[in-house]
Motif scaffolding. Structure first.
Motif: not given
Length: 453
Positions: A295-314
């Motif tokens: 979407d052209e209006e999006t400033d930030m998309g997803p993180q590249a992988r789910q494991d990266l989300v889990e590591d960051l949240h940890g």
């Protein structure tokens, strides 16, 4: 290699790994290609690089979409990345001859003494997923033009990008095997580094990856350049233009989903402007549109992988448990895909992850300091030394503070960025060596002294 769309979590493509036999054949072809490529006139290599820039621009939508599908970069940022790759090609197509011009030295009467720059041979590049085209072209544009040949081991979640880069050079008219992508797991890298036909290696990525390659290359007495992690300070002094510092700082933290080694990660703010900065900074971060990266209006998309989300949240949870305060965000977004909310932390205790580790995602840590000296101490209180940003309306003060910060590059009233015209690299745990400009193209050459009498 399976490609998983981080926006949906669905597998969208699959590629066959190269075997050890495939890798051996690729190295043999690279070694053979080097013998002819090294003798090509530099002007011809520059012309081919200019053609690569044309190929990139002609196929900008295709390459941008591949990046967005594979690692979630918002499409407009992906287009900008392709354009930046074309820019670095333009730069070396224009300036490589000057950068590699022989350098004369004082000599006795009747003698001519100079340093000439000659290529080494096949160079291995181990590259990351966060800027899957730019990081590679930052390596390939100078090193191929200097007369080396390239072997790319790209991150396993962006194989389509790896093959697209190989396609760019083929479409531009480069001889076969001057640039090859190896679709291999990390456990085959040591064998490539150890191969006698491979003469050098460069790594952009994590500290452990850099140390592993550097250790193996050191045992083989091979040159390396490492561009590793960062925890860049963003210093806001009491006389800063707050509007500019807030707008640029928020973007410097959250550009590319916060997944950048040179992202502003530690915000060090003078007490006189701390409250105003923090209020505006949180508002700015909360204004970003997080969503579908196509979407052209999006400033930030997803993180590249789910494991990266889990590591960051940890890391965030551990920091909060230690006493940090969440001003906004602080958790994954409850939706399909690998999304994490843009986050701001304050009251960050010493030694917690937000203080001592690199947070590779959209999490900003903010500190309040009493004066300029305290700001410098806080900025330097890290194992990393990649980049830094200093904000003040007094240019002389900005330069003075910048010189006191231990980093490979410091920008005053600007976000940290890599630019083909200036050397780029870090110190400490952020690595060594330089990319880009003249310093970059001369990293992987034999600086041969030639004495003729």
């Amino acid at each position: 290699m399976d490609v998983v769309d981080p926006t949906t979590g669905e597998r969208i493509d699959s590629y066959d790994d190269h075997t050890e036999r495939d890798v051996d054949d690729a190295i043999a072809r690279a070694d053979s290609a080097f013998e002819d490529w090294r003798d090509r006139p530099l002007r011809e290599r520059e012309a081919l690089l200019a053609s690569a820039a044309d190929v990139l621009r002609e196929n900008i939508e295709e390459y941008a979409s591949t990046m967005t599908r594979e690692m979630g970069k918002p499409i407009e940022q992906a287009r900008s990345e392709v354009e930046k790759c074309a820019w670095v090609c333009d730069h070396y197509a224009e300036h490589a001859s000057a950068y590699l011009q022989p350098e004369g030295h004082a000599s006795p009467p009747g003698a001519d003494v100079q340093t000439v720059y000659e290529p080494l041979g096949p160079v291995l590049a181990v590259m990351p997923w966060n800027f899957p085209l730019w990081q590679v072209f930052r390596f390939a544009a100078p090193y191929l033009t200097a007369g080396n040949v390239g072997l790319l081991k790209h991150a396993s979640n962006v194989p389509g990008c790896a093959l697209a880069i190989e396609e760019v050079f083929a479409e531009a008219g480069y001889p076969e095997d001057v640039f090859q992508s190896l679709l291999i797991p990390s456990d085959l890298v040591d064998g490539v580094v150890a191969d006698d036909r491979v003469k050098a290696a460069t790594v952009t990525g994590s500290g452990p990856a850099g140390r592993a390659v550097a250790s193996k290359a050191g045992a083989e007495l091979k040159k390396t350049v490492l561009e590793l992690g960062g925890s860049d300070p963003f210093v806001v002094l009491d006389d800063a233009d707050l509007d500019a510092a807030v707008e640029t700082g928020a973007w410097a933290r959250n550009l590319n989903g916060g997944q950048s080694c040179i992202a502003a990660k530690r915000f060090v703010v003078h007490t006189d402007v701390y409250d105003d900065f923090l209020d505006a900074f949180v508002d700015e971060v909360e204004s970003y549109t997080v969503g579908d990266p196509m979407d052209e209006e999006t400033d930030m998309g997803p993180q590249a992988r789910q494991d990266l989300v889990e590591d960051l949240h940890g890391q965030v949870e551990a920091s909060v448990d230690a006493g940090a305060t969440v001003e906004t965000g602080g958790e994954p977004i409850d939706r399909e895909g690998s999304f994490y909310a843009p986050t701001v932390l304050t009251d960050v205790p010493e030694g917690c992850p937000a203080d001592s580790e690199e947070l590779f995602g959209p999490v900003a840590a903010v500190w309040e300091v009493d004066d300029e000296d305290a700001a410098v101490r806080r900025a330097n209180d890290t194992q990393f030394g990649l980049g830094a940003s200093v904000w003040t309306e007094d240019r002389e003060r900005g330069e003075r503070v910048a010189r006191r910060i231990d980093a490979g590059c410091v920008y005053v009233n600007q976000l940290v960025k890599s630019d083909p015209r200036v050397p780029f690299g870090g110190v400490g745990a952020s690595g060594y060596g330089r990319e880009l400009a003249g310093a970059g193209i001369r990293e992987f050459v034999n600086r041969k002294t030639l004495w003729v009498e």
